[in-house]
Scaffold this active site. Structure first.
Site, PDB file in Angstrom:
ATOM      1  N   TYR A 135       0.866  -1.182   0.000  1.00  0.00           N
ATOM      2  CA  TYR A 135       0.000   0.000   0.000  1.00  0.00           C
ATOM      3  C   TYR A 135       0.903   1.232   0.000  1.00  0.00           C
ATOM      4  O   TYR A 135       1.562   1.525   0.997  1.00  0.00           O
ATOM      5  CB  TYR A 135      -0.913  -0.058   1.227  1.00  0.00           C
ATOM      6  N   LYS A 163      -1.593  -1.487  -3.868  1.00  0.00           N
ATOM      7  CA  LYS A 163      -2.564  -0.398  -3.937  1.00  0.00           C
ATOM      8  C   LYS A 163      -1.764   0.894  -3.993  1.00  0.00           C
ATOM      9  O   LYS A 163      -1.022   1.215  -3.056  1.00  0.00           O
ATOM     10  CB  LYS A 163      -3.473  -0.401  -2.709  1.00  0.00           C
TER      11      LYS A 163
END
Length: 294
Positions: A135, A163
């Site tokens: 992330y 992400k």
């Protein structure tokens, strides 16, 4: 994980009651609302205010979401902590709650080298029985994952994607180009302004904070694209981009999103961190909601 995560996952708000405590019943209603529009769930992330939740609340949130989804859609739980040790400890507990995968933010506050970030993620991936997504959100953590680092990490069998919430097309395309020949590794788009372009360029899914406010409109970007209606998808994106620009001009995104959901009549509570809205702010948000959603 048996299948690749695709489509829309809502970076769902964490619901609080009038006293500021986590409200599982209100959470279940928000999960059902998203499922009704075909969206999966990303819980405990930035829009979920993970930074003001304690460990017990984080686990209760994940458990509530997975239980309510009951296998009908994908659920990804965020577990990123500032230390490798604490991330692993939280991740092991989350893994037993039925998530399809977990997401791990880069450590924050302390600046790290790329090799240190790589060590951190490999240690977590080695320790957890559930797949992980990297992330990347450097504006909030101060640490940026580089595309080459991500390509190296993609070789780990338990690291299945990233992400990217850096907020720029340059960042997103950098990750997509770095892993374009790697089968089974997913790039998930974070910025709501880049959902359509992300799908065009090869993102398998988006993680959308604005889907809390506009679940139908966000899903239209994906569903139209998936059906081959590229122009329709682009038109849906233009509407969402307008919503994003106007709403985030009022306040910092997680707080603005939660306030908007509350003003739409859903009992999700107030944000915990010290941000306040004037009556004029609330009126602006209502006007924005009425302009962009149906």
């Amino acid at each position: 994980m048996s299948k690749k995560i695709s489509g829309v996952l809502t970076a769902i708000v964490t619901t609080f009651d009038k006293n500021g405590y986590f409200s599982p019943s209100a959470m279940r209603l928000q999960v059902q609302r998203q499922l009704g529009y075909g969206n999966g769930i990303f819980c405990g992330g930035t829009n979920g205010e993970f930074f003001v939740l304690n460990e017990k609340e984080k686990l209760a949130l994940i458990e509530t979401c997975t239980d309510e989804v009951a296998g009908k859609a994908a659920v990804v739980g965020h577990i990123g902590e500032i230390s490798t040790r604490e991330t692993i400890r939280l991740g092991k507990q989350a893994a037993g709650l039925g998530v399809d995968a977990v997401s791990v933010i880069t450590p924050y506050f302390v600046p790290l080298k790329q090799e240190e970030l790589a060590w951190h993620y490999r240690a977590i991936a080695d320790a957890l029985p559930v797949p992980i997504f990297l992330y990347n959100i450097p504006a909030r953590t101060g640490n940026t994952l580089q595309p080459e680092t991500v390509r190296q990490l993609a070789s780990h069998p338990n690291i299945i994607g990233i992400k990217d919430s850096a907020g720029s097309y340059e960042s997103l395309s950098g990750f997509l180009n770095a892993v374009k020949d790697l089968e089974g590794f997913s790039v998930l788009n974070g910025p709501d302004s880049l959902i359509h372009q992300g799908f065009v360029d090869g993102c398998s899914a988006c993680i959308s904070g604005l889907a809390n406010v506009a679940p139908k409109e966000i899903n239209a970007i994906w569903s139209r694209f998936h059906a081959g209606d590229v122009e329709g998808s682009r038109a849906a994106q233009e509407q969402v981009t307008g919503l994003r620009t106007d709403l985030y001009n009022v306040a910092f995104s997680p707080a603005a999103v939660k306030k908007a959901v509350s003003l739409m009549g859903y009992d999700v509570g107030e944000s915990r961190y010290p941000i306040r809205f004037s009556a004029a702010d609330e009126e602006k948000i209502l006007q924005i909601i009425n302009k962009y959603t149906k």
